[in-house]
Design an enzyme around this catalytic site. Structure first.
Site, PDB file in Angstrom:
ATOM      1  N   HIS A 128       0.801  -1.224   0.000  1.00 23.95           N
ATOM      2  CA  HIS A 128       0.000   0.000   0.000  1.00 23.95           C
ATOM      3  C   HIS A 128       0.836   1.277   0.000  1.00 23.95           C
ATOM      4  O   HIS A 128       0.305   2.353   0.273  1.00 23.95           O
ATOM      5  CB  HIS A 128      -0.963   0.011   1.187  1.00 23.95           C
ATOM      6  CG  HIS A 128      -2.208  -0.770   0.927  1.00 23.95           C
ATOM      7  ND1 HIS A 128      -3.302  -0.234   0.281  1.00 23.95           N
ATOM      8  CD2 HIS A 128      -2.529  -2.053   1.179  1.00 23.95           C
ATOM      9  CE1 HIS A 128      -4.248  -1.153   0.168  1.00 23.95           C
ATOM     10  NE2 HIS A 128      -3.803  -2.271   0.698  1.00 23.95           N
ATOM     11  N   ASP A 195      -7.277   4.665   9.423  1.00 23.36           N
ATOM     12  CA  ASP A 195      -8.645   4.662   8.893  1.00 23.36           C
ATOM     13  C   ASP A 195      -8.941   3.410   8.077  1.00 23.36           C
ATOM     14  O   ASP A 195     -10.090   3.000   7.953  1.00 23.36           O
ATOM     15  CB  ASP A 195      -8.874   5.893   8.016  1.00 23.36           C
ATOM     16  CG  ASP A 195      -8.953   7.168   8.829  1.00 23.36           C
ATOM     17  OD1 ASP A 195      -9.381   7.114   9.995  1.00 23.36           O
ATOM     18  OD2 ASP A 195      -8.567   8.237   8.311  1.00 23.36           O
ATOM     19  N   GLU A 311     -12.032  13.653  13.627  1.00 26.72           N
ATOM     20  CA  GLU A 311     -11.452  13.891  12.306  1.00 26.72           C
ATOM     21  C   GLU A 311     -12.268  14.974  11.602  1.00 26.72           C
ATOM     22  O   GLU A 311     -13.140  15.602  12.193  1.00 26.72           O
ATOM     23  CB  GLU A 311     -11.410  12.603  11.466  1.00 26.72           C
ATOM     24  CG  GLU A 311     -10.317  11.627  11.868  1.00 26.72           C
ATOM     25  CD  GLU A 311      -9.984  10.623  10.773  1.00 26.72           C
ATOM     26  OE1 GLU A 311     -10.392  10.841   9.602  1.00 26.72           O
ATOM     27  OE2 GLU A 311      -9.313   9.615  11.088  1.00 26.72           O
TER      28      GLU A 311
END
Length: 569
Positions: A128, A195, A311
């Protein structure tokens, strides 16, 4: 059986975990397999090898060689990542370790072989990275995600000396798998999250690992008790704040430069059952950031007097907000940015949660109401829903599945993540959100939320602005080459990212890249600032031949006879 395998042309053999899979069946590799056959196989592959990778692979030993793959499909996969922005040569081989010992044998071989140019070695979790950080052109990629474990992973345990529960995890494990295991055994969960849960433990610990819980618990690197690390010299070292502390702090946030993390002991807490999930809208940026900073200042308050997650994100496209309306109990009419944004075309969304279970369900409404009364959002824009705790943590994966179904996941991701000092966040808003971005479609979410610096350990290698409060601003955008929209092209988004970076430099914003990507040594030195000398010293101590993490572009493997390892050309 083995003798028959030896008589086959080497190109007929595909090396897989612990076995050769050939046309004559599955053949165990024994220690008598001659090194010349290994070299013949490398030659048959016609890989772009110099003597560095060849020497490395010839000396890893039979046990580790059995876990090496030279299959073109494997090396091709290891040369790609989530960003789809980097085009580099493939690695010569992929190692799928069964244990830390396999990693150590590989790195010891690389360190001891001392060729004219040592082969690069990089750890890869689940691919990733965005700019090829886990690549090892012409070298070896250590595929931590595909461990062939002989025993089930351990469950949570309690240590009175640590003052809490913990779980030991293989660094290639996904955080979602860690969550499921700790919930199943005792209803526990890690304290700090990202997240997106489909990231490897070692990958996030090599950067920081942040989400909306960081204002309370700090990043994931602040929630680790100890680690097992294989250094660039091939040494397996257990480290913590009290044992081999220099290595412990070096590898946390260290971008894979000092060692490969193989095991982490993660701090746990009792997991809640459910989450009250709330979003409110702002048209005034000062009110938005003031409220965010007020909420994170409550980090030490009792559970009833604070939110558990804070957030936010920037909205410059009505489609983004109306896409998630259906998941929330909200006002009846669709939200119109033009009617709320006061003519500037930008809205800001504060996102918060309140955790609860059976014992606190009766008071959650009153607690949420009391906290919302302290805020100055646009009246009538409260969006709320209730979800199980696991569903909230796994929310991004559900969006991923939708994008995959539409063919919109495997596209270039020119992401840009910045830490911006709180004192300059208003200037950033004027110059970027209401300036450079303008009324363009965003091609993905733009996150913005503050964190408390004192929750970060300054001894780690992670770099943050030198202020008590700083913001993550994350441009998580996707390039859509077939959309027909010029503002969603890779070229446009890349150019816009550079405009944002140039604005920060020219305006003296003092931003630092998170998940950094720099092209020159001068840029890296500026990124680390006062930490640069410490970074160099740690590199010299733990990876003196610069074998590890060359995909980051900070250092490259250099000849052992070089007189200037710290400053390769």
């Amino acid at each position: 059986m083995l003798s028959k395998a030896r008589s086959l042309p080497c190109f007929q053999l595909v090396f897989d975990v612990a076995t050769f899979e050939s046309s004559i069946g599955s053949v165990k590799l024994d220690r008598r397999f001659e090194s010349r056959n290994i070299e013949n196989e490398l030659e048959a592959r016609k890989a772009p090898l110099d003597r560095g990778p060849t020497d490395l692979l010839l000396h890893v030993g039979a046990d580790t060689w059995a876990r090496l793959s030279l299959d073109p499909a494997d090396t091709r996969a290891a040369a790609a990542d989530f960003g789809r922005l980097s085009s580099r040569p493939e690695p010569a081989a992929v190692l799928r370790p069964g244990s830390a010992a396999d990693v150590a044998r590989l790195l010891r071989s690389a360190f001891d072989s001392a060729p004219a140019r040592p082969a690069p070695v990089s750890a890869r979790g689940h691919g990733h990275s965005a700019h090829g950080q886990a690549l090892a052109p012409g070298g070896v990629v250590v595929d931590m995600a595909h461990r062939s474990a002989s025993t089930a992973p351990p469950g949570p345990a309690f240590d009175p000396g640590l003052g809490g529960h913990y779980v030991d995890v293989w660094a290639g494990e996904l955080w979602v798998d860690v969550l499921n295991r700790t919930l199943e055994h005792g209803g526990l969960a890690p304290k700090s999250w990202t997240d997106y849960l489909y990231l490897s433990v070692g990958g996030t610990l090599s950067n920081a690992g942040i989400s909306g819980q960081a204002f309370r618990h700090g990043p994931q690197i602040s929630n680790v008790y100890d680690l097992d690390v294989v250094t660039g010299k091939g040494e397996i070292v257990t480290c913590s704040e009290k044992q081999n502390a220099e290595l412990f702090h070096a590898v946390l946030g260290g971008l894979g430069q000092f060692g490969i993390i193989t095991r982490a002991r993660i701090a746990l807490e009792r997991a809640p059952k459910r989450v009250r999930w709330i979003r409110v809208l702002y048209s005034n940026f000062t009110a938005f950031t003031s409220d965010q900073e007020h909420l994170i200042s409550l980090h030490a308050a009792d559970a009833s007097g604070r939110f558990d997650y804070v957030e936010g994100f920037v909205i410059v496209d009505e489609g983004l907000i109306n896409n998630w309306r259906s998941s929330f109990f909200s006002p009846r009419n669709p939200v119109k940015i033009t009617s709320l944004a006061g003519g500037n075309g930008v809205l800001y969304c504060l996102e918060v949660t309140k955790n609860y279970d059976e014992s606190t369900a009766g008071s959650v409404d009153q607690e949420v109401e009391a906290l919302l009364k302290q805020l100055e959002f646009v009246p009538g824009t409260v969006f709320t829903t209730d979800v199980p705790y696991v569903d909230f943590l796994d929310r991004v994966h559900k969006a991923e599945l939708k994008l995959r179904a539409k063919g919109l996941w495997d596209v270039p991701h020119p992401w840009l993540n910045l830490f911006v000092p709180a004192s300059r966040i208003a200037d950033f808003d004027r110059g970027v959100f209401r300036g450079i971005l303008g009324a363009n479609k965003t091609s993905g979410p733009i996150l913005i939320y503050p964190m408390n610096k004192h929750k970060w350990d300054e001894r780690s290698s992670a770099v943050t602005p030198d202020e008590d409060v700083f913001y993550l601003v994350a441009f998580l955008r996707s390039a859509l080459p077939d959309s027909g929209e010029p503002t969603q092209s890779l070229e446009h988004l890349t150019r816009q990212n550079q405009q944002i970076l140039d604005f920060c430099d020219e305006s003296g914003i003092g931003a630092k890249q998170y998940l950094p990507h720099h092209k020159t040594r001068a840029e890296w030195a500026r990124h680390f600032g006062s930490q640069w000398e410490t970074f160099l010293r740690r590199k010299s101590e733990f990876d003196p031949k610069f074998i590890l993490g060359s995909g980051q572009g900070i250092f490259q493997p250099v000849p052992s006879t070089s007189s200037s390892h710290l400053f390769p050309s």
